[in-house]
Design a protein around this motif. Structure first.
Motif, PDB file in Angstrom:
ATOM      1  N   HIS A  59       0.821  -1.216   0.000  1.00  0.00           N
ATOM      2  CA  HIS A  59       0.000   0.000   0.000  1.00  0.00           C
ATOM      3  C   HIS A  59       0.860   1.273   0.000  1.00  0.00           C
ATOM      4  O   HIS A  59       0.413   2.321   0.462  1.00  0.00           O
ATOM      5  N   HIS A  87      -3.723   5.595  -0.849  1.00  0.00           N
ATOM      6  CA  HIS A  87      -4.145   4.205  -0.981  1.00  0.00           C
ATOM      7  C   HIS A  87      -5.499   3.875  -0.357  1.00  0.00           C
ATOM      8  O   HIS A  87      -5.726   2.756   0.144  1.00  0.00           O
ATOM      9  N   THR A 111     -12.238   1.191   0.773  1.00  0.00           N
ATOM     10  CA  THR A 111     -11.299   0.276   0.150  1.00  0.00           C
ATOM     11  C   THR A 111      -9.879   0.704   0.510  1.00  0.00           C
ATOM     12  O   THR A 111      -9.511   1.860   0.308  1.00  0.00           O
ATOM     13  N   TYR A 113      -6.169  -0.197  -0.518  1.00  0.00           N
ATOM     14  CA  TYR A 113      -5.408  -0.937  -1.518  1.00  0.00           C
ATOM     15  C   TYR A 113      -4.265  -1.684  -0.846  1.00  0.00           C
ATOM     16  O   TYR A 113      -3.576  -1.149   0.011  1.00  0.00           O
ATOM     17  N   GLY A 119      -2.928  -4.402  -4.406  1.00  0.00           N
ATOM     18  CA  GLY A 119      -1.968  -3.363  -4.095  1.00  0.00           C
ATOM     19  C   GLY A 119      -0.818  -3.315  -5.077  1.00  0.00           C
ATOM     20  O   GLY A 119      -0.918  -3.755  -6.226  1.00  0.00           O
ATOM     21  N   MET A 125      -0.769  -1.909 -11.303  1.00  0.00           N
ATOM     22  CA  MET A 125      -1.808  -1.691 -10.297  1.00  0.00           C
ATOM     23  C   MET A 125      -2.887  -0.792 -10.888  1.00  0.00           C
ATOM     24  O   MET A 125      -2.588   0.224 -11.523  1.00  0.00           O
ATOM     25  N   VAL A 127      -6.113   1.712 -10.107  1.00  0.00           N
ATOM     26  CA  VAL A 127      -6.693   2.533  -9.044  1.00  0.00           C
ATOM     27  C   VAL A 127      -7.583   3.608  -9.656  1.00  0.00           C
ATOM     28  O   VAL A 127      -7.431   3.960 -10.830  1.00  0.00           O
TER      29      VAL A 127
END
Length: 340
Positions: A59, A87, A111, A113, A119, A125, A127
Motif C-alpha cells: 500500500h 491508498h 477500500t 489498496y 496493491g 496496479m 486505481v
C-alpha cells in the motif's frame, strides 16, 4: 503478472494474476517502487488468511501511468505521468471524501489498496484516478513510495499536532515512520528525542539529526526525558512503535499542557484518568494523511531538500519476496522497498 500475496503464519506466495485493465474513472500504473510498511507484518504474521482469497499486498505505491480509462478528468492522470497513490477509496461524494479524507468515509465501506483490493507489490496496479498525487521530478520513486504511507503518516501526525520549530518532541520508535518523523521534525527546527530498542535504528536516528537518543530497555525513559528537558518534560510525544509500554511512557514524558499523538497500530493500554486530569494533556490519534496532506508532505520534502532515499536500507526484487519479509519481520534496520 505475478504479485505478492500474504498467506498467514509468516508465509507468502508470488501468485499469478491477469494484467489489469482500467474501467471508468480508473488508471493503470506501472509500479516503479512499492514500499514495505510495518502494518504489512500484521497480515504477514496473522494465523491464517481467508481460504481462496488472494489480494496483492503493498500500500505504498509509486509509478507511472500507462493506461487511462474512460471518464478520467484529473489533469495529472495522463499516460507517462509520475505519480504516487493515496491508498484509500471511499464514496467520492461525502464531505470527508471531497476534502481528501476517503479513509474517513462513512457512506460506503472504505477500500484500502493492498488489503481490500490489489496493491502495489506487482508490476501493475489499477486505481481510481482520484487517488493519484503527482510526483515531482526531483523526487525518486522510492521517496514517492515512502510519502505514500510511512513518511506521509509522520507528516499527518505533525499536522494534527501543529508541530513547530519551538517544540521538543519525543519520538517513540525509530522504524520507517519514526525515522521519517525525525527527519521532518528536524527540518522544521524542532528538538528531537528519539527512542528505540534496536541499536541500529538508534544509530540511524543520530545520523538523521536526533538531538538525543534513548534505549527504552534501560528502564529510565521518563526520567531520561525529564533530565534532557530540565525537568519540564517534552512538549510533544509521538508514539509510532505500537508498543503499549511506549504509549504509557509517552503519557508520562510530556509536560503539562503537552500533546501525545498515537500512531502505532497494535497497542492496547489503559490509564488512570485521575493521574492525568490535572496535567491538561491533549491526547490525539492520527490515521495516515489526507490527499492534500500527501501533496504538502511531498512539497515540503522538495523545498527543504530532505533526502528520503536515506530511509531505505533494503531494495528488493519481487522474486526475493520471501527473503525480504523474513528480514523485515526482524524489525531491525531501515525501510525496505520492492523495485520493478
Amino acid at each position: 503478472m505475478r504479485g505478492i500475496v500474504f498467506r498467514g503464519n509468516c508465509t507468502l506466495e508470488l501468485a499469478t494474476f491477469p494484467d489489469p485493465t482500467p474501467d471508468v474513472g480508473e488508471v493503470v500504473l506501472e509500479i516503479k517502487a512499492s514500499g514495505m510498511c510495518g502494518s504489512d507484518l500484521h497480515f504477514y504474521r496473522q494465523p491464517q488468511t481467508i481460504p481462496g482469497r488472494s489480494v496483492i499486498a503493498g500500500h505504498e505505491p509509486c509509478g507511472v501511468v500507462v493506461a487511462v480509462g474512460p471518464g478520467v478528468i484529473e489533469p495529472h492522470a495522463r499516460v507517462g505521468a509520475r505519480v504516487m497513490v493515496h491508498h484509500y477509496s471511499g464514496c467520492r461524494g461525502c464531505p470527508d471524501c471531497r476534502s481528501g479524507w476517503p479513509q474517513m468515509c462513512r457512506t460506503v465501506p472504505v477500500t484500502v489498496y493492498g488489503t481490500d483490493a490489489h496493491g502495489a507489490h506487482a508490476p501493475y496496479m489499477k486505481v481510481p484516478a482520484s487517488t493519484l498525487v503527482p510526483l515531482d521530478e526531483r523526487l525518486s520513486f522510492e521517496a514517492g513510495a515512502a510519502i505514500s504511507c510511512g513518511t506521509g503518516t509522520a507528516w499527518g501526525a505533525f499536522e494534527r499536532i501543529g508541530l513547530t520549530g519551538r517544540d521538543t518532541v519525543a519520538i517513540f520508535g525509530q522504524g520507517p515512520v519514526g525515522l521519517s518523523a525525525t527527519l521532518l521534525a528536524k527540518a522544521q527546527g524542532a528538538m528531537v528525542i528519539a527512542l528505540d530498542i534496536d541499536e541500529s535504528r538508534r544509530r540511524t536516528s543520530r545520523t538523521f539529526g536526533a538531538d538525543a537518543v534513548i534505549n527504552p530497555q534501560d528502564g529510565r525513559v521518563v526520567d531520561a526525558i525529564h533530565e534532557l528537558t530540565d525537568g519540564k518534560g517534552a512538549g510533544v510525544a509521538l508514539e509510532t512503535s505500537g508498543a503499549a509500554a511506549a504509549s504509557r511512557d509517552a503519557l508520562d514524558s510530556v509536560s503539562p499542557w503537552g500533546t501525545v499523538c498515537l500512531v502505532g497500530i497494535g497497542a492496547e493500554f489503559s490509564f488512570l484518568l485521575a493521574k492525568y486530569l490535572r496535567t491538561q494533556l491533549r491526547i490525539l490519534t492520527s490515521w495516515t494523511m489526507s490527499i492534500p496532506g500527501q501533496q504538502a508532505c511531498a512539497d515540503f520534502v522538495v523545498e527543504r531538500g530532505i533526502d528520503l532515499d536515506r530511509l531505505f536500507t533494503d531494495r528488493w526484487r519481487l522474486d526475493q519476496a520471501e527473503e525480504a519479509y523474513q528480514s523485515f519481520n526482524r524489525q531491525s534496520g531501515g525501510k525496505g522497498v520492492f523495485l520493478m
